[in-house]
Write a protein that holds these residues in place. Structure first.
Motif, PDB file in Angstrom:
ATOM      1  N   LYS A   1       0.815  -1.215   0.000  1.00 36.95           N
ATOM      2  CA  LYS A   1       0.000   0.000   0.000  1.00 36.95           C
ATOM      3  C   LYS A   1       0.847   1.261   0.000  1.00 36.95           C
ATOM      4  O   LYS A   1       0.310   2.369  -0.122  1.00 36.95           O
TER       5      LYS A   1
ATOM      6  N   ARG B   1      -0.990   5.663  -7.930  1.00 38.84           N
ATOM      7  CA  ARG B   1      -1.960   4.912  -7.111  1.00 38.84           C
ATOM      8  C   ARG B   1      -1.540   4.757  -5.655  1.00 38.84           C
ATOM      9  O   ARG B   1      -2.376   4.377  -4.821  1.00 38.84           O
ATOM     10  N   PHE B   2      -0.274   5.054  -5.352  1.00 42.69           N
ATOM     11  CA  PHE B   2       0.221   4.823  -3.993  1.00 42.69           C
ATOM     12  C   PHE B   2       1.146   5.961  -3.566  1.00 42.69           C
ATOM     13  O   PHE B   2       1.828   6.559  -4.400  1.00 42.69           O
TER      14      PHE B   2
ATOM     15  N   PRO C   1      -1.982   9.121  -2.160  1.00 38.32           N
ATOM     16  CA  PRO C   1      -1.431   8.600  -3.422  1.00 38.32           C
ATOM     17  C   PRO C   1      -1.163   9.745  -4.383  1.00 38.32           C
ATOM     18  O   PRO C   1      -1.740  10.828  -4.272  1.00 38.32           O
TER      19      PRO C   1
END
Length: 372
Positions: A181, A208-209, A248
């Motif tokens: 994550k 995305r992270f 993110p």
């Protein structure tokens, strides 16, 4: 070889070196021109090179010195101004091995002591590597570039170095079964170039992270590094701010002189900056970031340890692995110094030990769901 137009600084550094049992002052010179003219005669392993000098300054002398001795380890030394920090970054692109900020005043005991300790450690580590490296005759001068560029698989300053295979005796762990994550990266000597190389290809991960980076670096330098990271990644990158929410799509860089940690604040994860004492002789240090991330993301933490002196990141990496996360280390052949990644590798905590140019592609696959 000590090259500085200040007789005070030149004399101080020369005395420090001369007092070490494993070091000798090859030459103490006032200008870059003197250094270029005398390098063949004195044949140093390491050059401590000032930036601002008459006749030929450090940034102009650097490629000339490396053209004459490709395996010379050059440490750029300058006072801590934005201009000098920018020049030091440019020097890394031209093949300098490292940089060190000089204290504003040698009368400040703590600043002088830190400068003394850091300089001797850099000389010892880089000098030992230089002595193991066979010189390449008629090496071309390093190309002139205007800004810090992503490194290729091997940095120009070490492209000629031997490429020892990672020992089969070093244990590898399986990658975590949990989806990562967050991406954490720790680096030191050689780190700026390595970071540029990695983040250039990390767009799918950054989008995305969150990505959090601790690079051993003083204030002002981290401000400029964040700007380079933003340009290389084409994603937002900035020095982390105490209390800001971690999201993110962002690269967060530990600011010089402050440790960066993360913490839960209700449903959100926030940055926690810390002005405590150095950890592993460093501030910022990698271990505080790695260890704090375990409390937030547990086994969904993925960390990368890039080139650097010492062992910072190894203890925090152990905590990540104990919580079920994963650690990747840069391999020895492509590291300027295989201290930090080597410590992690030899501790048996790494799921992979990879050349620099394989790290970003591997991260993209892992964050896309690959668990092998």
């Amino acid at each position: 070889m000590v090259v500085d137009d200040s007789v005070v600084i030149r004399g101080m550094i020369s005395r420090w070196i001369a007092s070490e049992p494993d070091m000798v002052v090859a030459a103490s010179l006032r200008t870059g021109l003197e250094a270029v003219n005398q390098i063949d005669r004195v044949n140093p392993d390491v050059a401590v090179l000032d930036i601002e000098m008459p006749e030929l300054d450090g940034i102009a002398a650097l490629p000339k010195l490396l053209a004459k001795k490709k395996n010379l380890a050059v440490i750029m030394a300058s006072t801590l101004t934005r201009r000098n920090a920018e020049i030091s970054f440019k020097a890394l692109s031209l093949g300098a091995a490292d940089y060190i900020p000089k204290p504003e005043s040698t009368r400040e005991a703590s600043a002088a002591d830190n400068f003394h300790f850091d300089l001797i450690q850099k000389i010892r580590t880089l000098g030992a590597k230089a002595r193991r490296t066979a010189p390449v005759p008629h090496a071309p001068a390093a190309p002139h570039v205007q800004e810090l560029r992503p490194a290729p698989a091997l940095r120009p300053a070490v492209a000629h170095a031997p490429t020892p295979a990672v020992s089969a005796q070093i244990a590898r762990r399986s990658f975590s079964s949990q989806m990562p994550k967050v991406l954490l990266i720790g680096s030191s000597t050689g780190g700026p170039q390595a970071l540029m190389s990695v983040v250039t290809e990390l767009g799918p991960v950054i989008d995305r992270f969150p990505v959090l980076i601790t690079q051993h670096m003083p204030p002002t330098f981290t401000t400029i590094l964040a700007e380079h990271l933003a340009r290389s990644s084409r994603r937002p990158a900035h020095e982390a701010i105490d209390g800001e929410v971690v999201k993110p799509g962002q690269i967060y860089l530990a600011p010089g002189g402050r440790h960066m940690r993360v913490a839960r604040h209700g449903a959100e994860v926030v940055i926690a900056l810390d002005n405590g004492p150095p950890v592993n002789f460093c501030k910022p240090a990698v271990d505080p970031l790695f260890t704090s991330a375990v409390d937030v993301w547990q086994g969904s933490t993925l960390a990368v340890i890039l080139t650097g002196m010492g062992s910072d990141g190894m203890r925090g990496g152990k905590d990540i692995v104990a919580a079920g996360g994963s650690v990747i280390a840069q391999d020895e052949a492509t590291s300027v110094v295989w201290g930090m990644p080597g410590a992690a590798a030899n501790a048996g905590i790494c799921a992979a030990i990879l050349p620099l140019n394989q790290i970003a592609p591997k991260l993209v696959r892992l964050f896309a769901g690959d668990r092998s």
